[in-house]
Design an enzyme around this catalytic site. Structure first.
Site, PDB file in Angstrom:
ATOM      1  N   TYR A 134       0.803  -1.234   0.000  1.00 38.03           N
ATOM      2  CA  TYR A 134       0.000   0.000   0.000  1.00 38.03           C
ATOM      3  C   TYR A 134       0.835   1.283   0.000  1.00 38.03           C
ATOM      4  CZ  TYR A 134      -4.423  -2.411   0.127  1.00 38.03           C
ATOM      5  OH  TYR A 134      -5.504  -3.169  -0.221  1.00 38.03           O
ATOM      6  N   GLU A 149      -8.823  -6.759   4.571  1.00 32.96           N
ATOM      7  CA  GLU A 149      -8.079  -7.873   3.993  1.00 32.96           C
ATOM      8  C   GLU A 149      -7.436  -8.743   5.050  1.00 32.96           C
ATOM      9  OE1 GLU A 149      -5.563  -5.877   1.179  1.00 32.96           O
ATOM     10  OE2 GLU A 149      -7.315  -5.103   0.101  1.00 32.96           O
TER      11      GLU A 149
END
Length: 408
Positions: free
Chosen positions: A95, A137
């Protein structure tokens, strides 16, 4: 939480994103792969070449900006994307790389219009959105690993059977090489298959819907061989599976994922509409309904070019013969003489509203549909015209999400 000033700034950029969103995401992927070429192992390069991934990301960024003060409203979209990320193996450390290159892409495309104030607001917003994805997630990774028979990452499976279903579709019956149990999945879900193709520099990962009911000693996927067409190269992985993977071959797959799933708590009638290889998740749903819910009215509608390209037809017709609550209808756009001679189809051309209304016995139903994007847009338009509530319309994209109507 985002500051009020950052929320206002992000919202002020919505019109700009509507105009320049795809240019920004195109530049983002260029930067990302230039600086981190190992990530090419995670991304579908065919979607990159066709521009569908850039368009999908641009739409996601636009929706995030538009709803930045009410991010909970896009949580269903977050969960859908998170399923795919978990299936692919996207990790928290990815990310920051995405964030750095996305912010830089905004600056590259917008130039002086991307002020320090705007870039700071977007950096703050991205951090909040990324944390949301990472949290969702993380839960999904844990659930996939901890369920009975579950696993994390990719697991080796052997091809127990390979069955030709039509002139373009083959089914692969996959059994775990370790002999262990398989976790149950929800009908409509998919798995990711990781292919290391000789001569290819990168790993290629594709998602394939599970096409049989859960609870078996195998997983089944039914894969269409994607031939080349104007503006579209031949499917690298689908051709590899059709031409090089045989019974006994080993493939690597991740645990089932996806939020396109049959709502088994809903006792109302079900209408399943599929086009082409979009039949695969709906076949799984139909098999489950025939096994566990024999009193629920099911209307199964499939559109294909003709009988030669119609996969799983015999299996569905056998269910119809053995279950009085299931009815099936075929619509062929270009039937062969053999199709006509054998009365192998129920309508010629394309699905329209009058035909749909004539074969669906109860409008008050749940509608599930999947297929090529033009088919999806047609079905969505017909259901809206019939005033079917949006809450009763459930669909799955094969590939990056796209708009089904101008109103979205």
């Amino acid at each position: 939480m985002l500051s009020e000033s950052s929320i206002r700034i992000i919202q002020s950029t919505v019109p700009v994103l509507q105009i320049h969103g795809t240019s920004i995401t195109k530049r983002f992927y260029e930067r990302l792969f230039e600086r981190h070429p190992d990530l090419l192992n995670l991304f579908n390069q065919a979607n990159q070449e066709q521009g569908s991934q850039q368009a999908a990301l641009a739409n996601a960024v636009y929706e995030a900006a538009k709803h930045i003060d009410r991010l909970d409203t896009i949580l269903p979209v977050v969960r859908s994307v998170a399923h795919k990320h978990r299936s692919l193996g996207v990790l928290p450390e990815h990310y920051p790389l995405v964030g750095q290159n996305l912010i830089a892409a905004i600056k590259d495309v917008l130039g002086e219009a991307a002020t320090d104030e705007i870039l700071q607001a977007w950096t703050e917003a991205y951090g909040v959105i990324a944390d949301t994805f990472i949290g969702v997630e993380s839960e999904m990774y844990g659930a996939a690993k901890e369920r009975h028979g579950g696993w994390q990452g990719y697991r080796a499976f052997a091809v127990a059977r390979k069955v030709r279903e039509s002139d373009v579709i083959a089914s692969f019956y996959l059994a775990p090489r370790d002999g262990g149990d398989l976790p149950r999945f929800e009908p409509g879900q998919y798995l990711s298959l990781k292919a290391e193709i000789p001569g290819e520099a990168h790993t290629h990962i594709r998602q394939y819907s599970l096409s049989d009911a859960p609870g078996k000693a195998y997983y089944r996927i039914s894969v269409k061989r994607e031939d080349s067409a104007p503006g579209r190269p031949a499917g690298l992985v689908s051709n590899y599976l059709h031409e090089q993977i045989e019974e006994g071959s080993v493939v690597w797959i991740s645990a089932p994922a996806g939020d396109f799933a049959l709502d088994r708590a809903d006792a109302r009638p079900v209408v399943l509409l599929s086009g082409g290889v979009g039949i695969t998740p709906l076949a799984s749903m139909l098999n489950v309904l025939s096994e566990s819910d024999p009193h629920r009215q099911v209307t199964f509608i499939h559109a294909a070019r003709n009988g030669d390209s119609h996969a799983l037809k015999e299996a569905v017709e056998e269910l119809v013969r053995n279950h009085s609550n299931i009815a099936a209808f075929w619509c062929y756009s270009n039937p062969t003489d053999r199709d006509r001679a054998s009365n192998a189809f129920h309508a010629e051309g394309y699905i329209d509203l009058s035909w749909l209304q004539s074969i669906v016995p109860d409008r008050n139903a749940s509608y599930y549909y999947c297929g090529p994007l033009p088919f999806m847009r047609t079905v969505s338009r017909l259901l809206r015209k019939w005033e079917i509530p949006a809450a009763d319309m459930h669909y799955e994209f094969f590939g990056p999400a796209a708009r089904l109507s101008d109103a979205e």
